[in-house]
Design an enzyme around this catalytic site. Structure first.
Site, PDB file in Angstrom:
ATOM      1  N   ARG A 128       0.858  -1.182   0.000  1.00  0.00           N
ATOM      2  CA  ARG A 128       0.000   0.000   0.000  1.00  0.00           C
ATOM      3  C   ARG A 128       0.890   1.226   0.000  1.00  0.00           C
ATOM      4  O   ARG A 128       1.978   1.244   0.564  1.00  0.00           O
ATOM      5  CB  ARG A 128      -0.989  -0.024   1.172  1.00  0.00           C
ATOM      6  CG  ARG A 128      -0.624   0.749   2.419  1.00  0.00           C
ATOM      7  CD  ARG A 128       0.532   0.157   3.187  1.00  0.00           C
ATOM      8  NE  ARG A 128       0.895   0.873   4.393  1.00  0.00           N
ATOM      9  CZ  ARG A 128       1.901   1.758   4.472  1.00  0.00           C
ATOM     10  NH1 ARG A 128       2.592   2.093   3.412  1.00  0.00           N
ATOM     11  NH2 ARG A 128       2.212   2.320   5.612  1.00  0.00           N
ATOM     12  N   ASP A 296      -0.232   0.303  12.358  1.00  0.00           N
ATOM     13  CA  ASP A 296      -1.034   0.995  13.378  1.00  0.00           C
ATOM     14  C   ASP A 296      -1.723  -0.029  14.274  1.00  0.00           C
ATOM     15  O   ASP A 296      -1.807   0.147  15.489  1.00  0.00           O
ATOM     16  CB  ASP A 296      -2.119   1.861  12.726  1.00  0.00           C
ATOM     17  CG  ASP A 296      -1.541   2.914  11.814  1.00  0.00           C
ATOM     18  OD1 ASP A 296      -0.371   3.290  12.012  1.00  0.00           O
ATOM     19  OD2 ASP A 296      -2.264   3.358  10.901  1.00  0.00           O
TER      20      ASP A 296
HETATM   21  C1  26A Z   1       1.558  13.291   8.094  1.00  0.00           C
HETATM   22  N1  26A Z   1       1.121  12.076   7.433  1.00  0.00           N
HETATM   23  C2  26A Z   1       1.730  11.779   6.166  1.00  0.00           C
HETATM   24  C3  26A Z   1       0.203  11.232   8.051  1.00  0.00           C
HETATM   25  C4  26A Z   1      -0.287  10.038   7.463  1.00  0.00           C
HETATM   26  C5  26A Z   1      -1.176   9.250   8.213  1.00  0.00           C
HETATM   27  N2  26A Z   1      -1.574   9.574   9.449  1.00  0.00           N
HETATM   28  C6  26A Z   1      -1.087  10.707   9.947  1.00  0.00           C
HETATM   29  N3  26A Z   1      -0.226  11.537   9.284  1.00  0.00           N
HETATM   30  N4  26A Z   1      -0.088   9.427   6.269  1.00  0.00           N
HETATM   31  C7  26A Z   1      -0.835   8.295   6.292  1.00  0.00           C
HETATM   32  N5  26A Z   1      -1.500   8.193   7.453  1.00  0.00           N
HETATM   33  C8  26A Z   1      -2.415   7.149   7.909  1.00  0.00           C
HETATM   34  O1  26A Z   1      -1.685   5.985   8.089  1.00  0.00           O
HETATM   35  C9  26A Z   1      -2.636   4.941   8.111  1.00  0.00           C
HETATM   36  C10 26A Z   1      -1.963   3.647   7.767  1.00  0.00           C
HETATM   37  O2  26A Z   1      -0.912   3.386   8.609  1.00  0.00           O
HETATM   38  C11 26A Z   1      -3.504   6.827   6.915  1.00  0.00           C
HETATM   39  O3  26A Z   1      -4.647   7.607   7.134  1.00  0.00           O
HETATM   40  C12 26A Z   1      -3.756   5.342   7.176  1.00  0.00           C
HETATM   41  O4  26A Z   1      -4.993   5.115   7.815  1.00  0.00           O
END
Ligand code: 26A
Length: 341
Positions: A128, A296
Site C-alpha cells: 500500500r 497501526d
Molecule cells: C503526516 N502524514 C503523512 C500522516 C499520514 C497518516 N496519518 C497521519 N499523518 N499518512 C498516512 N497516514 C495514515 O496511516 C494509516 C496507515 O498506517 C492513513 O490515514 C492510514 O490510515
C-alpha cells in the site's frame, strides 16, 4: 484500567482507498509501501481514486487507527482519548462516528474554513502507498491543549502515544505532552511513522527523543533514521535498534525500548544490549485483503495490553494478533470480537 488512561495525539484522516495498477503509482512518482505528504501535483489523485477506481472511504489517521484498535481489544469504552484537528464537514462526521463506535473518546479541534484531511491509499497486491492531504489536520494548534477540559484530560493520562507524523504539524504540542509525561513519570511512546519523517523532520524528532520511552518503527523507517544519523551503512536492524535505545534519555531510570517490525519477519524487541525476536504468523496470499493499517494495528494491540500492565511479551504478541486481523479486513478496520488470549 480507568477512563482516559491512554492519551493520543495525531492527524485524523479519512482514507480514500482503492486497488490500482502499478502504473497509477508511477504516474504520481509514488513508491510501494511508502507514506508521503501530498504536494500540488498529487491533488488529482483523490478524485481519480473515486471516479476511476471506485474508492472506499475508511476511517484513518495513524494514531486514531491505533487507538481504535486498542479500544476494540480492551472492550471498555473511553480508556483512550484522542486529540487532532478536523474540518466542519461530512468527513469529520464519519471519523467521529467510527471513533465513537470503537469506544474512543475524541476531542477534535475544529477548523471551519478547512476541509477534514484525507489520505489516498493505493493498494497494489500486498503493498500500500499512502499520500496524505492533511488539510485541517495540519491546523492543530497547542492552544487546543490549553482548554481547561483538555488540559485535565492530558494530566489525567497514564500513557501517552504520538506518531512521528504529528511532527509535521505541531512539535510544540508534542513537547508539551512529552514534558507532562516526564514530570509525572508516565510512559511516553512514539512511532517513527515513515522514512520521510527522519529525512525532513529529524531536528524535532531528536528534540523529543530524550522523552521517548518506547519507540516503534518498521524496517524502512529505522533505516531512514539510521541514514539521517549517518550511522554505518551496513548496520542491520538489530544494530540500529541498539543505537536507538542508546540515544540520550532524560529519565535514565526507565531505559528506552525499541520495537521494530519487519512485515512478516519477526518483530524485534530491543532493550539495552539485548534483542529478542517475536515470530509473526504468515498469512496465505488469499487471506490478505489489504496491509493498510497493519503497523497501526500492531501498536494498537500492543497498547491494549501495555495499559493493563501486561509484560512486553504479551504486548507484542497482541500487536501481532491485531496486525494479522486488520490485514484480513479493508483498511484499519476489524470484524467481530477480538480473539486474543
Ligand atoms: C503526516 N502524514 C503523512 C500522516 C499520514 C497518516 N496519518 C497521519 N499523518 N499518512 C498516512 N497516514 C495514515 O496511516 C494509516 C496507515 O498506517 C492513513 O490515514 C492510514 O490510515
Amino acid at each position: 484500567m480507568r477512563e482516559g488512561s491512554l492519551v493520543g495525539l495525531g492527524n485524523p484522516l479519512l482514507d480514500i482507498s482503492a486497488v490500482v495498477p502499478l502504473d497509477f503509482l508511477q504516474k504520481y512518482a509514488m513508491k510501494e509501501d511508502d507514506a508521503i505528504l501530498a504536494e500540488e501535483r498529487h491533488m488529482p489523485i483523490y478524485r481519480e481514486l473515486i471516479e476511476r477506481f471506485q474508492a472506499e472511504f475508511l476511517a484513518g489517521g495513524s494514531v486514531q487507527n491505533s487507538l481504535r484498535i486498542a479500544q476494540w481489544i480492551i472492550g471498555k469504552p473511553k480508556v483512550a482519548v484522542f486529540f487532532g484537528c478536523v474540518g466542519q464537514d461530512d468527513y469529520a462526521n464519519i471519523l467521529a462516528e467510527k471513533a465513537c463506535a470503537a469506544g474512543l473518546d475524541v476531542h477534535y479541534q475544529v477548523k471551519c474554513d478547512t476541509p477534514t484531511g484525507t489520505c489516498a491509499v493505493l493498494i497494489t497486491g500486498t503493498h500500500r502507498s499512502l499520500c496524505a492531504n492533511l488539510a485541517a489536520a495540519n491546523k492543530f494548534t497547542i492552544d487546543h491543549l490549553d482548554i481547561p477540559r483538555n488540559q485535565a484530560l492530558i494530566e489525567n493520562g497514564l500513557y501517552y502515544y504520538i506518531s512521528g507524523f504529528f511532527l509535521t504539524v505541531t512539535p510544540p504540542s508534542i513537547m508539551r505532552v512529552a514534558a507532562t509525561a516526564h514530570a509525572r513519570q508516565r510512559p511516553f511512546l512514539m512511532n517513527l511513522s515513515a522514512p520521510f519523517i527522519s529525512q525532513f523532520y529529524m531536528a524535532p524528532l531528536l528534540a523529543v527523543m530524550p522523552y521517548v520511552d518506547i519507540i516503534f518503527g518498521n524496517e524502512a523507517e529505522a533505516k531512514a533514521f539510521a541514514e539521517g544519523q549517518c550511522w554505518p551503512a551496513d548496520a542491520d536492524l538489530r544494530e540500529i535498534g541498539k543505537r536507538l535505545v542508546a540515544l540520550d534519555k532524560l529519565n535514565p531510570k526507565r531505559p528506552r525500548i525499541a520495537i521494530l517490525t519487519q512485515g512478516c519477519d519477526p518483530v524485534l524487541l530491543v532493550q539495552h544490549d539485548s534483542v529478542q525476536e517475536f515470530p509473526v504468523t504468515r498469512l496465505a496470499a488469499h487471506e490478505i485483503v489489504d496491509t493498510n493499517g497493519a503497523g497501526d494495528a500492531f501498536v494498537g494491540g500492543f497498547l491494549s495490553q501495555f495499559v493493563q500492565g501486561k509484560s512486553l511479551d504479551v504486548c507484542i504478541r497482541c500487536g501481532n494478533y491485531a496486525a494479522g486481523h486488520i490485514i484480513k479486513n479493508p483498511g484499519c478496520t476489524y470484524s467481530g470480537k477480538p480473539e486474543f488470549v
